[in-house]
Design a protein around this motif. Structure first.
Motif, short mmCIF file in Angstrom:
data_model
loop_
_atom_site.label_atom_id
_atom_site.label_comp_id
_atom_site.label_asym_id
_atom_site.label_seq_id
_atom_site.Cartn_x
_atom_site.Cartn_y
_atom_site.Cartn_z
N ARG A 88 4.95 44.96 36.11
CA ARG A 88 5.65 43.89 36.82
C ARG A 88 5.65 42.59 36.01
NH1 ARG A 88 8.09 47.14 40.38
NH2 ARG A 88 6.69 48.13 41.89
N MET A 89 4.55 42.32 35.35
CA MET A 89 4.41 41.05 34.62
C MET A 89 5.40 40.93 33.49
SD MET A 89 2.18 38.85 35.76
CE MET A 89 1.62 37.91 34.33
N VAL A 90 5.60 41.99 32.71
CA VAL A 90 6.50 41.88 31.56
C VAL A 90 7.93 41.64 32.02
CG1 VAL A 90 6.89 44.39 31.34
CG2 VAL A 90 7.14 42.91 29.34
N ALA A 91 8.31 42.21 33.16
CA ALA A 91 9.65 41.96 33.69
C ALA A 91 9.78 40.56 34.24
CB ALA A 91 9.97 42.99 34.78
N GLN A 92 8.76 40.10 34.96
CA GLN A 92 8.88 38.83 35.68
C GLN A 92 8.56 37.61 34.82
OE1 GLN A 92 6.54 39.35 39.28
NE2 GLN A 92 7.79 41.10 39.93
N THR A 93 7.85 37.80 33.70
CA THR A 93 7.57 36.67 32.82
C THR A 93 8.52 36.58 31.64
OG1 THR A 93 5.96 37.90 31.47
CG2 THR A 93 5.11 36.69 33.39
N GLU A 94 9.05 37.73 31.20
CA GLU A 94 9.88 37.73 29.99
C GLU A 94 11.27 38.32 30.18
OE1 GLU A 94 9.07 36.03 27.59
OE2 GLU A 94 6.88 35.92 27.50
N GLY A 95 11.54 38.89 31.38
CA GLY A 95 12.85 39.48 31.59
C GLY A 95 13.08 40.77 30.83
N VAL A 96 12.00 41.46 30.49
CA VAL A 96 12.10 42.72 29.76
C VAL A 96 11.68 43.84 30.72
CG1 VAL A 96 11.30 44.06 27.78
CG2 VAL A 96 11.63 41.59 27.56
N PHE A 97 12.62 44.70 31.07
CA PHE A 97 12.42 45.75 32.06
C PHE A 97 12.07 47.04 31.34
CE2 PHE A 97 14.72 48.28 35.65
CZ PHE A 97 13.51 48.51 36.29
N VAL A 98 10.87 47.55 31.57
CA VAL A 98 10.38 48.72 30.83
C VAL A 98 9.92 49.80 31.80
CG1 VAL A 98 9.64 47.27 28.91
CG2 VAL A 98 7.99 47.84 30.71
#
Length: 361
Positions: free
Chosen positions: A285-295
């Motif tokens: 969740r953090m990588v999507a919500q802090t950087e806009g990178v959906f993995v």
């Protein structure tokens, strides 16, 4: 009017770009979907969440044609298969390999068969394999059972195995290490990545080593591998008979490249650790919500490993340049993406209703 020359990409895929460095048959044109050349994305907000005293970059492999790093190896494996006169290919998969094999086989005009664990493959990956026209066979077993079966099948039927047992796969996958060095002008201090079947960590180390031997970089990175706690054979030191984790891409109990991974970790003075599904989901969740990178979830295991290492005091990244490999796109696993998130709010088509629910200040 735009000329046709301006509509064609100047990037021709990893086999064409790095062909002199790839030990595959060069007698046929590459079977390519223009994979590779993926972005290296600075992630300063995520770095701050992980301690804030190092530089963090994300190698975003989710923008490859079928949404994962597997396309690098598959373009090489299918090109080799075509050069060898193959008519059909087969693989076992937790999902990403299935989609990639199916796509590149379709591109080459080959038949493709994939074995997947019944009920244990993310929807986006299954949809890809089926859409590309592969024969998809679900087995009442896990990935390791499927791999045993496809290995036996290639001994009894005229079909080529394209799992990472196939050496051409590693030849393609090592190009990601080349790209990182080409972009940075040097290798990073640390490379962090999820470890399932251990082909990727082996291939990255191969790539960095070749660049070092050719004098293109001065040093190789240290490696940080991450396994899910329920599927951590390398960390545990023994085969996991029934691996379980929400990170389906690394739900593997007996990695093919186990010994090569251990060698790479040892030579790099690296480390491998396991992380819980809860930790994986947090950083997913953090990588999507802090950087806009959906993995996909497996990607976040490397971020969770960084957090664990820093929390426990065995990982010092101060002043270092760190690359984390984001191996697959978030749309690979839409069910996990939606799980635990609030449903959209439904309102009447009136401005007052909108203002009542706005959460901005």
């Amino acid at each position: 009017m735009v000329s046709a020359a301006h509509t064609v990409s100047t990037w021709h895929g990893v086999v064409a770009h790095y062909r002199p460095r790839l030990r595959i048959n060069s007698s046929v044109p590459p079977v390519t979907l223009l994979e590779g050349n993926t972005p290296l994305i600075p992630a300063p907000r995520l770095a701050r969440a992980l301690g804030g005293d190092f530089e963090l970059l994300l190698k975003y492999e989710g923008v490859n044609p079928t949404g994962s790093f597997k396309d690098r190896g598959m373009t090489a494996a299918i090109t080799q298969a075509v050069a060898d006169g193959a008519q059909a290919v087969i693989c076992a998969s937790t999902g990403n390999t299935a989609a990639s094999a199916a796509a590149y086989a379709a591109r080459a005009g080959l038949a493709c068969v994939v074995l997947v664990p019944d009920g244990k493959i993310a929807a986006g990956k299954l949809a890809g394999a089926l859409s590309y026209g592969a024969q998809v066979i679900a087995i009442n077993g896990n990935f390791d059972d499927g791999l045993r079966m496809v290995r036996e099948a290639t001994e009894r039927a005229p079909i080529v195995l394209v799992n990472n047992i196939n050496p051409a796969r590693l030849q393609g996958q090592k190009t990601a290490a080349f790209e990182i060095c080409d972009a940075l002008g040097e290798a990073p201090d640390w490379l962090c990545l999820p470890v399932g079947n251990a082909g990727n960590i082996t291939a990255y180390w191969m790539g960095f080593t070749e660049y070092l031997e050719d004098g293109l970089i001065r040093s190789r990175p240290r490696l940080l591998g991450a396994q899910a706690a329920g599927a951590a054979p390398i960390v545990r030191g023994h085969v996991v008979e029934k691996p379980e984790t929400i990170a389906t891409a690394i739900r593997i109990g007996n990695p093919v490249r186990w010994q090569q991974a251990l060698a790479a970790l040892s030579e790099s003075n690296g480390h491998i650790t396991d992380v819980t599904d809860e930790e994986i989901l947090h950083w997913y969740r953090m990588v999507a919500q802090t950087e806009g990178v959906f993995v996909e979830p497996a990607c976040a295991s490397s971020l969770a490993a960084i957090a664990k290492g820093r929390r426990e005091g065995w990982l010092d990244l101060r002043g270092k340049r760190v690359v984390c490999v984001m191996t697959g796109h978030g749309l690979k696993d839409p069910d996990t993406a939606l799980s635990g998130l609030p449903a959209p709010v439904t309102i009447q088509p009136q401005i007052e209703a909108l203002l009542d629910v706005l959460q901005v200040r």
